[in-house]
Design a protein around this motif. Structure first.
Motif, PDB file in Angstrom:
ATOM      1  N   LEU A 127       0.828  -1.211   0.000  1.00 42.95           N
ATOM      2  CA  LEU A 127       0.000   0.000   0.000  1.00 42.95           C
ATOM      3  C   LEU A 127       0.860   1.257   0.000  1.00 42.95           C
ATOM      4  CD1 LEU A 127      -2.837  -1.025   2.496  1.00 42.95           C
ATOM      5  CD2 LEU A 127      -3.060  -0.637   0.034  1.00 42.95           C
ATOM      6  N   ILE A 128       1.940   1.226   0.786  1.00 43.59           N
ATOM      7  CA  ILE A 128       2.853   2.377   0.834  1.00 43.59           C
ATOM      8  C   ILE A 128       3.483   2.602  -0.534  1.00 43.59           C
ATOM      9  CG2 ILE A 128       5.049   3.222   1.780  1.00 43.59           C
ATOM     10  CD1 ILE A 128       4.275   1.829   4.413  1.00 43.59           C
ATOM     11  N   SER A 129       3.929   1.505  -1.156  1.00 43.28           N
ATOM     12  CA  SER A 129       4.530   1.592  -2.490  1.00 43.28           C
ATOM     13  C   SER A 129       3.526   2.122  -3.503  1.00 43.28           C
ATOM     14  CB  SER A 129       5.031   0.210  -2.918  1.00 43.28           C
ATOM     15  OG  SER A 129       5.558   0.257  -4.222  1.00 43.28           O
ATOM     16  N   GLN A 130       2.294   1.611  -3.425  1.00 41.67           N
ATOM     17  CA  GLN A 130       1.247   2.034  -4.354  1.00 41.67           C
ATOM     18  C   GLN A 130       0.928   3.512  -4.182  1.00 41.67           C
ATOM     19  OE1 GLN A 130      -2.275  -0.423  -4.254  1.00 41.67           O
ATOM     20  NE2 GLN A 130      -3.514   1.107  -5.282  1.00 41.67           N
ATOM     21  N   ARG A 131       0.838   3.975  -2.920  1.00 42.73           N
ATOM     22  CA  ARG A 131       0.540   5.387  -2.669  1.00 42.73           C
ATOM     23  C   ARG A 131       1.664   6.280  -3.185  1.00 42.73           C
ATOM     24  NH1 ARG A 131      -1.658   3.459   2.330  1.00 42.73           N
ATOM     25  NH2 ARG A 131       0.322   3.888   3.390  1.00 42.73           N
ATOM     26  N   THR A 132       2.916   5.810  -3.043  1.00 41.92           N
ATOM     27  CA  THR A 132       4.056   6.587  -3.526  1.00 41.92           C
ATOM     28  C   THR A 132       4.006   6.753  -5.034  1.00 41.92           C
ATOM     29  OG1 THR A 132       5.449   5.777  -1.704  1.00 41.92           O
ATOM     30  CG2 THR A 132       6.576   6.711  -3.614  1.00 41.92           C
ATOM     31  N   ILE A 133       3.737   5.640  -5.744  1.00 38.26           N
ATOM     32  CA  ILE A 133       3.660   5.678  -7.209  1.00 38.26           C
ATOM     33  C   ILE A 133       2.506   6.569  -7.668  1.00 38.26           C
ATOM     34  CG2 ILE A 133       3.184   4.289  -9.260  1.00 38.26           C
ATOM     35  CD1 ILE A 133       4.635   1.963  -7.844  1.00 38.26           C
ATOM     36  N   GLU A 134       1.357   6.435  -7.001  1.00 39.31           N
ATOM     37  CA  GLU A 134       0.210   7.246  -7.378  1.00 39.31           C
ATOM     38  C   GLU A 134       0.480   8.726  -7.137  1.00 39.31           C
ATOM     39  OE1 GLU A 134      -2.913   5.565  -5.068  1.00 39.31           O
ATOM     40  OE2 GLU A 134      -3.330   3.942  -6.494  1.00 39.31           O
ATOM     41  N   GLY A 135       1.196   9.025  -6.057  1.00 38.38           N
ATOM     42  CA  GLY A 135       1.543  10.413  -5.758  1.00 38.38           C
ATOM     43  C   GLY A 135       2.456  11.005  -6.815  1.00 38.38           C
ATOM     44  N   LEU A 136       3.431  10.216  -7.272  1.00 41.27           N
ATOM     45  CA  LEU A 136       4.352  10.682  -8.312  1.00 41.27           C
ATOM     46  C   LEU A 136       3.606  10.922  -9.627  1.00 41.27           C
ATOM     47  CD1 LEU A 136       7.436   8.357  -7.657  1.00 41.27           C
ATOM     48  CD2 LEU A 136       7.279  10.809  -7.210  1.00 41.27           C
ATOM     49  N   LYS A 137       2.699   9.986  -9.969  1.00 40.55           N
ATOM     50  CA  LYS A 137       1.919  10.146 -11.205  1.00 40.55           C
ATOM     51  C   LYS A 137       1.056  11.402 -11.139  1.00 40.55           C
ATOM     52  CE  LYS A 137       1.572   5.266 -12.576  1.00 40.55           C
ATOM     53  NZ  LYS A 137       0.658   4.109 -12.745  1.00 40.55           N
ATOM     54  N   ARG A 138       0.453  11.656  -9.983  1.00 38.87           N
ATOM     55  CA  ARG A 138      -0.398  12.838  -9.832  1.00 38.87           C
ATOM     56  C   ARG A 138       0.412  14.122  -9.999  1.00 38.87           C
ATOM     57  NH1 ARG A 138      -2.204  11.612  -5.401  1.00 38.87           N
ATOM     58  NH2 ARG A 138      -0.905  12.893  -4.019  1.00 38.87           N
ATOM     59  N   ARG A 139       1.635  14.132  -9.430  1.00 41.59           N
ATOM     60  CA  ARG A 139       2.489  15.312  -9.552  1.00 41.59           C
ATOM     61  C   ARG A 139       2.912  15.547 -11.000  1.00 41.59           C
ATOM     62  NH1 ARG A 139       7.307  14.854  -5.483  1.00 41.59           N
ATOM     63  NH2 ARG A 139       7.861  16.799  -6.554  1.00 41.59           N
ATOM     64  N   LEU A 140       3.169  14.440 -11.727  1.00 36.55           N
ATOM     65  CA  LEU A 140       3.538  14.563 -13.134  1.00 36.55           C
ATOM     66  C   LEU A 140       2.376  15.134 -13.949  1.00 36.55           C
ATOM     67  CD1 LEU A 140       5.546  11.260 -13.707  1.00 36.55           C
ATOM     68  CD2 LEU A 140       6.446  13.594 -13.888  1.00 36.55           C
ATOM     69  N   LEU A 141       1.153  14.646 -13.667  1.00 38.32           N
ATOM     70  CA  LEU A 141      -0.024  15.132 -14.378  1.00 38.32           C
ATOM     71  C   LEU A 141      -0.280  16.601 -14.076  1.00 38.32           C
ATOM     72  CD1 LEU A 141      -2.452  12.087 -13.931  1.00 38.32           C
ATOM     73  CD2 LEU A 141      -1.349  12.848 -16.051  1.00 38.32           C
ATOM     74  N   GLU A 142       0.087  17.034 -12.878  1.00 38.37           N
ATOM     75  CA  GLU A 142      -0.109  18.435 -12.481  1.00 38.37           C
ATOM     76  C   GLU A 142       1.006  19.328 -12.996  1.00 38.37           C
ATOM     77  OE1 GLU A 142      -0.362  18.112  -8.274  1.00 38.37           O
ATOM     78  OE2 GLU A 142      -2.459  17.447  -8.269  1.00 38.37           O
ATOM     79  N   GLY A 143       2.010  18.698 -13.649  1.00 36.04           N
ATOM     80  CA  GLY A 143       3.094  19.484 -14.218  1.00 36.04           C
ATOM     81  C   GLY A 143       4.255  19.728 -13.283  1.00 36.04           C
ATOM     82  N   SER A 144       4.272  19.065 -12.135  1.00 36.16           N
ATOM     83  CA  SER A 144       5.369  19.248 -11.188  1.00 36.16           C
ATOM     84  C   SER A 144       6.614  18.533 -11.678  1.00 36.16           C
ATOM     85  CB  SER A 144       4.981  18.701  -9.804  1.00 36.16           C
ATOM     86  OG  SER A 144       3.850  19.376  -9.317  1.00 36.16           O
TER      87      SER A 144
END
Length: 208
Positions: A127-144
């Motif tokens: 779950l921790i790994s999944q949340r980390t990956i999802e967080g990175l994807k969200r930041r990429l989509l937001e242009g970070s």
């Protein structure tokens, strides 16, 4: 030997409520507690081996009994708790958890509990790994920008603080190769430093 273990996370808490439950359990089993170990005001974020529990784990022997109020007293995380439980089983120690009305020992039930805990620990890591990956994807989509901002690692130079020493050697016409050797850096590092610190050095010389 029968041991009791108590832990509270802050100095404002009191282990007496844990002690009441442990003593009551021992009395119902007609056991007499030989020694108590207390981690008073010690956060659960500290690994078991770094607390008084670590000292207790080292002296426990086969067929000893350890009584504590609940599973969370034995570690800072699911994996830490599992490591502690596995050590207890390996040493042949019978551990009793009063609030959860369960035991960690070498019996089939005790082994099953460790298996269940191990499964939860693996799920926790996933779950921790999944949340980390999802967080990175969200930041990429937001242009970070992911990772270290471009050029940030060059803000502090290896020779920072040595400007006066370098200028003195340059003024004395010491070759850059010898200066670099004396300062234990490459000639390219020295030249780059001199160039970037142009306002400090002779502007004409700094671009040589």
């Amino acid at each position: 030997m029968i041991y009791a273990y108590y832990r509270v996370s802050t100095e404002l808490q009191n282990y007496e409520s844990q002690k009441v439950g442990v003593i009551d359990f021992a009395n119902r089993m007609n056991w007499k507690i030989d020694k108590e170990y207390i981690d008073d005001g010690v956060s659960g974020t500290i690994l078991a081996k770094e607390r008084k529990l670590g000292t207790l784990l080292n002296i426990l022997n086969k067929d000893d009994i350890l009584i504590t109020s609940e599973l969370s007293r034995l570690g800072r995380s699911t994996s830490d708790v599992i490591n502690t439980c596995q050590l207890l089983v390996k040493k042949g120690v019978n551990c009793y958890l009063v609030k959860q009305v369960m035991s960690i020992d070498n019996t089939p039930m005790g082994k099953m509990m460790i298996a269940i805990l191990s499964a939860f620990a693996e799920m926790e890591r996933d779950l921790i790994s999944q949340r980390t990956i999802e967080g990175l994807k969200r930041r990429l989509l937001e242009g970070s920008t992911i990772g270290r901002p471009k050029g940030i690692k060059n803000k502090k130079l290896k020779l920072d603080g040595k400007e006066d020493v370098i200028k003195e050697m340059l003024d004395n016409k010491i070759p850059k190769t010898k200066i670099a050797k004396k300062l234990k850096v490459s000639i390219s590092t020295l030249k780059r430093f001199i160039y970037k610190k142009g306002p400090f050095f002779d502007p004409l010389f700094s671009h040589q």
